[in-house]
Scaffold this active site. Sequence first.
Site, PDB file in Angstrom:
ATOM      1  N   CYS A 155     108.723  67.104   6.626  1.00 40.20           N
ATOM      2  CA  CYS A 155     109.494  67.145   8.034  1.00 40.20           C
ATOM      3  C   CYS A 155     109.791  68.447   8.209  1.00 40.20           C
ATOM      4  CB  CYS A 155     110.852  66.435   8.006  1.00 40.20           C
ATOM      5  SG  CYS A 155     110.634  64.596   7.721  1.00 40.20           S
ATOM      6  N   CYS A 189     115.357  63.181   9.997  1.00 42.95           N
ATOM      7  CA  CYS A 189     114.048  64.015   9.637  1.00 42.95           C
ATOM      8  C   CYS A 189     114.536  65.836   9.528  1.00 42.95           C
ATOM      9  CB  CYS A 189     113.170  64.538  10.782  1.00 42.95           C
ATOM     10  SG  CYS A 189     113.702  64.739  12.182  1.00 42.95           S
TER      11      CYS A 189
END
Length: 238
Positions: free
Chosen positions: A125, A233
């Site tokens: 991420c 994320c």
Amino acid sequence: MTTPVTYENWIQISDTFPFEDKTKGAISVLRWAYSSYPEDQIVYASSFGAEAIVLIDLIQQVKPDAHIVFLDTGLHFPETYEVINKIEERFPSLKIERKLPKLTLDEQREQYGSALWKREPNQCCNIRKVIPLKETLTAKQAWISGLRREQSPTRANTQFLNKDDKFQNIKICPLIHWTWDEVWAYIKEKDLPYNTLHDQNYPSIGCFPCTQPVTADGDSRAGRWAGSGKTECGLHTS
């Protein structure tokens, strides 16, 4: 142009927006945002999920040529790219940028090994979303996000305006008071294009390796990184 919010006065300004209107304050917040910040100092970072479709429609009413950035990880569902194309057709004046990571998927595999998202999802991420957004926001005073308080416990205290220490600017969240049902009522009322995965029990849609459908009693983030304890994320965490 009004004086933009600063790190010192953000909470006082955030508390001034009424939210009893049809858009629960969203239009007021957006009008304030686009009148407060120069055009090159504000951007909407869009996921093109359901909330994003509502927000895009509201934004184009205020700023038809607004700058929108999509973090194109290279791992999105085909349905996500399809809805972006439909939005570009519906609102051709919007400036939609597809921001790519510096590393291609092949380069990431060479440096970090295959399927990094399985072994180290935070690292994946960071490479494919957080760093690209940081690059986008480096020269921005503010950015817009579609966070809603109802989405998950980690988002329950989100304000209209938020001091963003990660990106050193102000994060503007016009939809904080909207419910999931209100999001969909608006989409249906305006006949807006949307990601068809929402019809298959995907309330929150990210990269395909890390997104699953959820049961009726799961919160809207339950299908993201299922079984890992990860729910964000990294874009909305310090």
